[in-house]
Scaffold this motif. Structure first.
Motif, mmCIF file in Angstrom:
data_model
loop_
_atom_site.group_PDB
_atom_site.id
_atom_site.type_symbol
_atom_site.label_atom_id
_atom_site.label_comp_id
_atom_site.label_asym_id
_atom_site.label_seq_id
_atom_site.Cartn_x
_atom_site.Cartn_y
_atom_site.Cartn_z
ATOM 1 N N ARG A 1 18.282 18.565 5.081
ATOM 2 C CA ARG A 1 19.334 18.161 6.024
ATOM 3 C C ARG A 1 19.159 16.701 6.449
ATOM 4 N N ARG B 1 22.349 8.573 6.390
ATOM 5 C CA ARG B 1 23.711 9.030 6.661
ATOM 6 C C ARG B 1 24.671 7.849 6.661
ATOM 7 N N ASP C 1 20.899 14.196 5.992
ATOM 8 C CA ASP C 1 22.102 13.513 6.477
ATOM 9 C C ASP C 1 22.465 13.887 7.908
ATOM 10 N N ASP C 2 21.742 14.823 8.505
ATOM 11 C CA ASP C 2 21.911 15.175 9.917
ATOM 12 C C ASP C 2 20.690 14.803 10.754
ATOM 13 N N ASP C 3 19.672 14.257 10.123
ATOM 14 C CA ASP C 3 18.414 13.936 10.802
ATOM 15 C C ASP C 3 18.530 12.584 11.510
ATOM 16 N N PRO C 4 18.418 12.569 12.844
ATOM 17 C CA PRO C 4 18.521 11.293 13.569
ATOM 18 C C PRO C 4 17.479 10.261 13.124
ATOM 19 N N GLU D 1 28.156 7.139 4.437
ATOM 20 C CA GLU D 1 29.449 6.997 5.104
ATOM 21 C C GLU D 1 29.984 5.568 5.089
ATOM 22 N N ARG E 1 30.638 17.510 1.672
ATOM 23 C CA ARG E 1 30.994 16.939 2.982
ATOM 24 C C ARG E 1 31.102 15.420 2.915
ATOM 25 N N HIS E 2 30.479 14.837 1.915
ATOM 26 C CA HIS E 2 30.501 13.374 1.730
ATOM 27 C C HIS E 2 31.368 12.988 0.530
ATOM 28 N N SER F 1 18.948 8.165 10.164
ATOM 29 C CA SER F 1 20.343 7.749 10.368
ATOM 30 C C SER F 1 20.779 6.707 9.342
ATOM 31 N N ARG G 1 26.681 20.627 0.960
ATOM 32 C CA ARG G 1 26.474 19.450 1.806
ATOM 33 C C ARG G 1 26.986 18.177 1.134
ATOM 34 N N TYR H 1 22.418 13.536 -5.157
ATOM 35 C CA TYR H 1 22.299 14.038 -3.785
ATOM 36 C C TYR H 1 21.132 15.030 -3.691
#
Length: 124
Positions: A79, A90, A81-84, A94, A57-58, A87, A54, A69
């Motif tokens: 997870r 994430r 970085d996928d949790d709304p 990014e 991916r960044h 946000s 994971r 990380y």
């Protein structure tokens, strides 16, 4: 002249990842004893493997960056970085204009700025 074939390079790469994973097991057990005990050794190893994937991916591939990380994963969830609901985390990974190393350091600092207050680590 020494030339590595693809298979040899892949073997060296696997050995380096395995060595890093072993060192991270020790580090995470020492740094996060409660979380490590809860997951058990197999769970920590699985977390490390997932974290390596994971993080990549960044663009986080340096050992220190992947270590940070993994710390964030243990604090916010595997997870995150996928949790709304997270946000903001994430977005920090990014953010344009800075290197991946700087982004993970800033996110790590933000998550762990107040280790005594769980809410301080979970909310922006």
């Amino acid at each position: 002249m020494f030339i590595l074939q693809k298979a040899q390079y892949a073997a060296f790469q696997r050995a380096a990842v395995d060595d890093f994973a072993e060192r991270m097991v020790t580090h995470l057990v020492e740094t996060f004893p409660d979380e490590s005990e809860e997951r058990g050794e197999a769970g920590i190893r699985a977390l490390i493997r997932l974290g390596i994937e994971r993080a990549a991916r960044h663009q986080l591939v340096q050992e220190y960056d992947v270590c940070l990380y993994l710390h964030v994963m243990l604090a916010l969830g595997e997870r995150f970085d996928d949790d709304p609901a997270l946000s903001w985390a994430r977005a920090a990974l990014e953010e344009a204009g800075s290197s991946a190393s700087i982004r993970i350091e800033m996110l790590h600092d933000r998550v762990f700025e107040d280790e005594d207050t769980a809410e301080g680590a979970l909310f922006p």
